[in-house]
Design a protein around this motif. Structure first.
Motif, mmCIF file in Angstrom:
data_model
loop_
_atom_site.group_PDB
_atom_site.id
_atom_site.type_symbol
_atom_site.label_atom_id
_atom_site.label_comp_id
_atom_site.label_asym_id
_atom_site.label_seq_id
_atom_site.Cartn_x
_atom_site.Cartn_y
_atom_site.Cartn_z
ATOM 1 N N VAL A 90 0.769 -1.185 0.022
ATOM 2 C CA VAL A 90 0.119 0.132 0.039
ATOM 3 C C VAL A 90 0.820 1.429 0.002
ATOM 4 O O VAL A 90 0.458 2.275 -0.855
ATOM 5 C CB VAL A 90 -0.834 -0.005 1.257
ATOM 6 N N PRO A 91 1.945 1.256 1.121
ATOM 7 C CA PRO A 91 2.899 2.586 0.821
ATOM 8 C C PRO A 91 3.351 2.758 -0.482
ATOM 9 O O PRO A 91 3.602 3.853 -0.965
ATOM 10 C CB PRO A 91 3.822 2.418 1.774
ATOM 11 N N ILE A 92 3.750 1.634 -1.151
ATOM 12 C CA ILE A 92 4.550 1.802 -2.542
ATOM 13 C C ILE A 92 3.558 2.455 -3.550
ATOM 14 O O ILE A 92 4.103 3.197 -4.433
ATOM 15 C CB ILE A 92 5.017 0.314 -2.805
ATOM 16 N N ALA A 93 2.390 2.118 -3.075
ATOM 17 C CA ALA A 93 1.238 2.586 -4.321
ATOM 18 C C ALA A 93 0.830 4.179 -3.843
ATOM 19 O O ALA A 93 0.036 4.764 -4.475
ATOM 20 C CB ALA A 93 -0.085 1.635 -4.065
ATOM 21 N N GLU A 94 1.450 4.639 -2.731
ATOM 22 C CA GLU A 94 1.228 5.965 -2.395
ATOM 23 C C GLU A 94 1.831 7.116 -3.300
ATOM 24 O O GLU A 94 3.026 7.361 -3.095
ATOM 25 C CB GLU A 94 1.699 6.114 -0.669
ATOM 26 N N PRO A 95 1.048 7.793 -3.872
ATOM 27 C CA PRO A 95 1.607 9.064 -4.737
ATOM 28 C C PRO A 95 2.499 10.096 -4.005
ATOM 29 O O PRO A 95 3.567 10.437 -4.435
ATOM 30 C CB PRO A 95 0.390 9.665 -5.378
ATOM 31 N N SER A 96 2.075 10.362 -2.771
ATOM 32 C CA SER A 96 2.614 11.208 -1.921
ATOM 33 C C SER A 96 3.973 10.802 -1.688
ATOM 34 O O SER A 96 4.924 11.452 -1.683
ATOM 35 C CB SER A 96 1.945 11.506 -0.712
ATOM 36 N N LEU A 97 4.337 9.598 -1.337
ATOM 37 C CA LEU A 97 5.661 9.215 -0.941
ATOM 38 C C LEU A 97 6.376 8.932 -2.363
ATOM 39 O O LEU A 97 7.655 9.199 -2.250
ATOM 40 C CB LEU A 97 5.477 7.465 -0.462
ATOM 41 N N LEU A 98 5.923 8.580 -3.501
ATOM 42 C CA LEU A 98 6.789 8.805 -4.643
ATOM 43 C C LEU A 98 7.191 10.151 -4.755
ATOM 44 O O LEU A 98 8.282 10.457 -5.446
ATOM 45 C CB LEU A 98 5.848 8.155 -5.815
ATOM 46 N N VAL A 99 6.466 11.144 -4.713
ATOM 47 C CA VAL A 99 6.615 12.564 -4.763
ATOM 48 C C VAL A 99 7.748 12.926 -3.936
ATOM 49 O O VAL A 99 8.806 13.484 -4.490
ATOM 50 C CB VAL A 99 5.635 13.447 -4.805
ATOM 51 N N LEU A 100 7.804 12.550 -2.817
ATOM 52 C CA LEU A 100 8.761 12.932 -1.891
ATOM 53 C C LEU A 100 9.967 12.101 -1.840
ATOM 54 O O LEU A 100 10.992 12.785 -1.999
ATOM 55 C CB LEU A 100 8.277 12.468 -0.100
ATOM 56 N N ALA A 101 9.961 10.837 -2.382
ATOM 57 C CA ALA A 101 11.039 10.287 -2.555
ATOM 58 C C ALA A 101 11.966 10.847 -4.013
ATOM 59 O O ALA A 101 13.203 11.015 -3.737
ATOM 60 C CB ALA A 101 10.730 8.641 -2.797
ATOM 61 N N ASN A 102 11.305 11.116 -4.877
ATOM 62 C CA ASN A 102 11.921 11.723 -5.861
ATOM 63 C C ASN A 102 12.693 13.088 -5.465
ATOM 64 O O ASN A 102 13.467 13.650 -6.066
ATOM 65 C CB ASN A 102 10.794 12.152 -7.235
ATOM 66 N N GLN A 103 11.771 13.709 -4.665
ATOM 67 C CA GLN A 103 12.260 15.198 -4.250
ATOM 68 C C GLN A 103 13.474 14.921 -3.364
ATOM 69 O O GLN A 103 14.497 15.761 -3.683
ATOM 70 C CB GLN A 103 11.087 15.970 -3.336
#
Length: 492
Positions: A90-103
């Motif tokens: 579920v967290p891997i599917a979280e768009p917010s985490l994807l954005v933060l990881a890229n940032q």
């Protein structure tokens, strides 16, 4: 759909008015940037509307079905295994985490890879979600679990490098966003509803999101201690020129998001399909409704994230940079507080949680006061984040340590269901709007402020946003309880 559309309009409008007010007064934007922001706003409104409809008819029911299925198994190993699988994907599917990881990868120049953040965070969340589900099934104390968890975080925080402290807490906040929150809330509700004790059921419907989010903090802090990596430098370029026209920018972003969102939600879909084939076996009409809901979620997230990435990120960075560069600290702090208050209104997960609170409490606790408490808490969090940038000697732990001591202290005197609501709300508040627009607003200000470090001062904002609602909502619960007792005494 119409009802959701007007809800989203009311939510997003304060942010648009905030940006336009600054644009026409103290922080003007280039016309191209303003145009991308306005188009991004249209995409966000369309995306949130479709997404919220999809959540109601797909993600929430899927979560409840899985939660009930876990409980009906009556086997401890299945409970643990299901918690680990759900908590990881579920967290891997979280768009917010994807954005933060890229940032994080962008700011550190790749020194901390985005995939490293995703995997480490997912592992931590998986362990804590499994523990949280066990807590509901085995009826051990939520308050003691939170106390022990945050005492461990306190110890790890003293051992970890300062650069990772802010990233760890930010990762926790970003983990619980538009996909994760409704899913975990529904799972907790599904498990809790299987209990015979109605009071216990109400209390256990909350808390799983909060305990799952703490796993992200623990895992990132452990990674930093084991890796021995410190002295990482960070920078940001708020003036990067965009040569493509507005339609090319949004078209390219939509194609990219179509791929990323598909990869993000496909694990959840696969878990549900496996459960449907081997155990659940829903009737065709019900299954068709959930499938259409998942399509709504997919389309909604594409529009929403395209609006964020192609319009909101650039505007947030430029606003923060221009305000800090103007040298007027009073305006900067005031704008930060107002931004925090209005941004929380645009978080889709907030409306999901407030509706759940009203439903579970039978309407005795209204969503309006909950939203107001969240808004004040997030406003204070953004204010304190900006204050950290302006006051060089003010470090993140100077705020987090007394804040969490207060939050944990309140948890000992506030009714259990308010404790669960508050810790869930701390995670809910850190959704896509905070982890995108507000994050880059803070980083833009840090880049423009002499003596500030974008890596240290530009992160940590999400940590404060996650903490403050824990305090304000528990204070609300404390006051609510006192008033309820006073009214009962008057009747007797």
């Amino acid at each position: 759909m119409t009802e959701k559309f007007f809800e989203v309009i009311q939510s997003v409008l304060p942010i648009v008015l905030f940006v336009l007010l600054l644009h026409f007064t103290i922080a003007p934007l280039e016309m191209d940037a303003l145009g991308r922001f306005l188009m991004g706003t249209a995409f966000v409104v369309i995306g949130l509307t479709i997404f919220l409809v999809g959540v109601d008819i797909s993600l929430s029911p899927i979560g409840e079905y899985l939660g009930k299925g876990i409980t009906l198994s009556n086997k401890l190993w299945i409970v643990v295994a299901a918690g680990l699988v759900i908590g990881f994907f579920v967290p891997i599917a979280e768009p917010s985490l994807l954005v933060l990881a890229n940032q994080i990868s962008t700011v550190t120049g790749g020194a901390i890879g985005s995939m490293t953040i995703l995997i480490v965070v997912a592992m931590g969340v998986a362990l804590m979600v499994a523990l949280g589900i066990l807590r509901i099934v085995m009826n051990f104390s939520m308050k003691n679990l939170f106390l022990g968890t945050y005492l461990l975080i306190l110890i790890l925080g003293f051992l970890a490098p300062g650069e990772f402290l802010a990233i760890a807490f930010d990762a926790s906040g970003a983990t619980t966003g538009a996909v994760t929150v409704p899913f975990l809330l529904a799972i907790a509700t599904g498990i809790a509803q299987m209990k015979k004790d109605s009071r216990s059921s109400e209390e256990d419907s909350f808390g799983l999101v909060g305990i799952g989010a703490s796993g992200a903090i623990i895992s990132v802090l452990i990674l930093s201690i084991l890796s021995g990596q410190d002295e990482i430098q960070g920078s940001l370029d708020p003036g990067a020129e965009i040569t493509a026209n507005i339609f090319q920018v949004f078209g390219a972003e939509m194609l990219r998001q179509a791929q990323e969102v598909f990869l993000a939600i496909s694990p959840i879909v696969m878990i549900f399909l496996v459960y449907q084939i081997f155990s659940l076996k829903l009737k065709r009409q019900r299954l068709r409704r959930i499938v259409f809901g998942l399509i709504y979620v997919y389309i909604g997230l594409i529009f929403f994230l395209s609006g964020i990435n192609a319009g909101f990120l650039e505007t947030g960075t430029l606003m923060g940079y221009n305000l800090a560069a103007s040298g007027n600290e009073v305006y900067l702090l005031l704008a930060s507080f107002v931004l925090g208050m209005v941004t929380i209104l645009a978080e889709p997960s907030v409306s999901v949680q407030t509706r759940q609170i009203e439903d579970i409490t039978g309407g005795s606790i209204k969503g309006g006061p909950i939203t107001a408490a969240l808004s004040i808490g997030v406003g204070l969090a953004i204010f304190l984040s900006m204050l950290r940038i302006l006051v060089s000697d003010l470090e993140l732990w100077h705020i987090l340590l007394p804040g969490y001591i207060l939050a944990l202290g309140l948890s000992r005197v506030v009714p259990t269901h308010f404790v669960g609501m508050a810790f869930d709300a701390g995670s809910v508040a850190t959704g896509p709007m905070v982890t995108t627009f507000v994050l880059v607003f803070i980083q833009g200000a840090a880049q423009a402020t002499e003596g500030a470090n974008v890596l240290i001062d530009g992160f940590g904002m999400i940590a404060l946003v996650a903490m403050m609602p824990m305090i304000t909502l528990q204070l609300f619960g404390f006051i609510y309880t006192l008033r309820s007792k006073a009214l009962e005494n008057e009747k007797t």
